[in-house]
Scaffold this active site. Structure first.
Site, PDB file in Angstrom:
ATOM      1  N   LYS A  62      33.908  37.512   2.980  1.00 20.20           N
ATOM      2  CA  LYS A  62      35.351  37.408   2.732  1.00 20.20           C
ATOM      3  C   LYS A  62      36.022  36.790   3.957  1.00 20.20           C
ATOM      4  O   LYS A  62      35.633  37.093   5.099  1.00 20.20           O
ATOM      5  CB  LYS A  62      35.918  38.801   2.438  1.00 20.20           C
ATOM      6  N   SER A 137      41.795  42.155  -3.670  1.00 19.86           N
ATOM      7  CA  SER A 137      41.900  40.882  -2.992  1.00 19.86           C
ATOM      8  C   SER A 137      40.561  40.203  -2.701  1.00 19.86           C
ATOM      9  O   SER A 137      40.537  39.027  -2.370  1.00 19.86           O
ATOM     10  CB  SER A 137      42.643  41.068  -1.680  1.00 19.86           C
ATOM     11  N   SER A 161      40.445  46.738  -3.141  1.00 25.55           N
ATOM     12  CA  SER A 161      40.090  45.319  -3.109  1.00 25.55           C
ATOM     13  C   SER A 161      38.609  44.976  -3.213  1.00 25.55           C
ATOM     14  O   SER A 161      38.277  43.799  -3.352  1.00 25.55           O
ATOM     15  CB  SER A 161      40.652  44.676  -1.848  1.00 25.55           C
TER      16      SER A 161
HETATM   17  N1  GLN Z   1      45.906  45.480  -4.293  1.00 25.44           N
HETATM   18  C1  GLN Z   1      46.202  46.345  -3.202  1.00 25.44           C
HETATM   19  C2  GLN Z   1      47.271  45.717  -2.357  1.00 25.44           C
HETATM   20  O1  GLN Z   1      47.775  44.742  -2.752  1.00 25.44           O
HETATM   21  C3  GLN Z   1      44.971  46.598  -2.410  1.00 25.44           C
HETATM   22  C4  GLN Z   1      44.547  45.439  -1.632  1.00 25.44           C
HETATM   23  C5  GLN Z   1      43.348  45.719  -0.796  1.00 25.44           C
HETATM   24  O2  GLN Z   1      42.612  46.681  -1.039  1.00 25.44           O
HETATM   25  N2  GLN Z   1      43.194  44.909   0.232  1.00 25.44           N
HETATM   26  O3  GLN Z   1      47.615  46.201  -1.323  1.00 25.44           O
END
Ligand code: GLN
Length: 473
Positions: A62, A137, A161
């Site tokens: 990532k 994400s 995410s």
């Molecule tokens: N979707 C969640 C957010 O927008 C979690 C994102 C993540 O785990 N990085 O914060």
């Protein structure tokens, strides 16, 4: 089987030639990524093959995990040109295990999002339906593994995410216990929530990869100095006597019926295999989303203060006359460098931390966080693991939620409590909806009980065929 389809454990067992493997994966990326758009850039092929437990295994990273001298941008314009001067600890560990760093993957900017649409580079597409999101994400990592463009991948999970994109793309995603894996070199979003973890084609690969990346690191003061067991020893097909908790707050209105049915079918299969389940309550669940969005944005707004155009990445090229001093330069660089969602989070977090509101929002959120953690402590007194859907729905359409941040935030409703409580969670494939989209099953356990997750997940996986399905690309 084609080389790009192999799992890491098959590669290791069959001693597949690493040069042919790397070539096969690069060819696969050339063939399908024009459509999927999971890969941001290839890592240079060093040509040499490292020795170790992951010798020659191609792995995608990532884009928020620092790789020395390799562009690392968090899919943000503000990190344009940033090449970290050091490797994240997980990268060092992968190199020491002989893994082949293959590519950087797309993500929501700074990991803010649930769809990978908030990327400066444009969205990633779900390999099962190119008009849909892969989740986020870590959507690039999940989509890359699902479409056989990488054997395995690393993602990060602050509120879901790793698990939510794993569920949308039909792969296995694990968020380890907070402190299990070093965050050194992970570009911070919410430092008290972030964990790095594996996205893989099956449960065995997840255990193999966690074996490599887990462990205490003096460079991360929140990593925990507790021994790392050999997680592959937990790959046992046996759930006899296992006590599963089903939280009633997770089977609410709004959850897709096909998701609910698939999850219940999985619970019943585990029961048939010897486990027992009972309903439990996690009474503070309804506060998880608001609590998370105060804690996470507060930490994000502080963490993002360092991107000011001075030390890293983009410095605004606005005309000199418009920038008369240092403060103007900060403003112009941050204005030009951050995307819409990043700006929204900075404003929300700054507000929650500002004087006069700090007690009302941030401190109160911390207290509720403790209550959420206690719900889990209480539940784990009588069950060994908790099972829930990973997400209330399957993958949604690209663009469907972009204008409605609240509905986007709600797609994390089943994953964020895990991060607030610091416990480990895994998402594994448990079926398909009528429109051929994968459904994910989430399993949660006590802190540092990843072995329990692997045992349940492996037993389920070995008694089903879901993980063997491949999207047609
Ligand atoms: N979707 C969640 C957010 O927008 C979690 C994102 C993540 O785990 N990085 O914060």
């Amino acid at each position: 089987m084609n080389l790009h389809e192999l799992t890491a454990h098959q590669i290791i067992k069959d001693k597949v030639n690493p040069r042919e493997l790397r070539k096969a994966l690069e060819e696969r990326i050339s063939a399908v990524d024009k459509r999927v758009k999971a890969v941001l850039r290839l890592c240079p092929d060093k040509g040499e093959v490292g020795k170790g437990v992951l010798s020659g295994v191609p792995i995608a990273i990532k884009d928020n995990i620092c790789i020395k001298d390799h562009l690392t941008t968090c899919a943000s314009h503000i990190l344009d040109g940033f090449k970290p001067p050091y490797d994240a600890t997980v990268i060092t560990k992968l190199r020491n295990a002989g893994a082949n760093l293959l590519c950087s993957t797309n993500m929501d900017e700074f990991a803010f999002g649930s769809s990978t649409e908030n990327s400066f580079y444009g969205p990633t597409h779900n390999p099962w339906d190119l008009e849909r999101v892969p989740g986020g994400s870590s959507g690039g990592s999940a989509a890359a593994v699902a479409s056989d463009q990488a054997t395995m991948a690393l993602g990060s999970d602050t509120g879901g995410s790793i698990r939510q994109p794993a569920s949308f793309c039909g792969v296995v995603g694990l968020k380890p216990t907070y402190g299990r894996v070093s965050r050194y070199g992970l570009i911070a979003f919410g430092s008290s929530l972030d964990q790095i973890g594996p996205l893989t084609k099956d449960v065995e690969d997840s255990a193999l990869l966690l074996n490599v990346i887990a462990g205490y690191d003096p460079n991360d003061s929140t990593s925990v100095d507790t021994p790392v067991p050999d997680y592959t020893k937990s790959l046992i097909k046996d759930v006899k006597g296992l006590k599963i908790g089903i939280p009633k707050e997770y089977f609410i209105e709004g959850i897709d019926k096909e998701v609910k049915d698939a999850v219940w079918a999985a619970i019943n299969l585990l029961k048939k295999l010897g486990a027992d389940y009972k309903e439990i309550s996690l009474p503070h669940t309804e506060y998880a989303v608001p609590t998370y969005y105060i804690v996470a944005t507060s930490e994000a707004s502080s963490n993002l203060a360092r991107f000011d155009g001075v030390q890293y990445g983009l410095r605004s090229k606005a005309a000199k006359k418009e920038i008369s001093d240092l403060i103007d330069m900060y403003f112009a660089s941050r204005e030009a460098g951050f995307g819409k969602e990043a700006k929204r989070r900075i404003m929300l977090g700054t507000y929650a931390l500002s004087s006069g509101y700090y007690e009302a929002y941030y401190l109160r959120a911390l207290k509720v966080r403790t209550l959420i953690k206690r719900d889990f402590d209480e539940a784990f007194k009588s069950v060994d693991c908790i099972i829930t859907p990973t997400s209330p729905t399957g993958a949604f359409k690209i663009g469907e939620k972009t204008e409605d941040p609240l509905s986007m935030y709600l797609s994390d409703i089943f994953t964020i409590s895990t991060n607030l409580a610091g416990i480990p969670g895994i998402s594994i494939p448990c079926g398909f909806m009528k429109n051929n989209l994968p459904v994910g099953l989430q399993i949660l356990a006590k802190p540092f009980a990843e072995e329990a997750l692997f045992k349940v997940a492996y037993t389920y996986e070995q008694n089903t065929e879901w993980h063997k399905q491949k999207p047609k690309l």
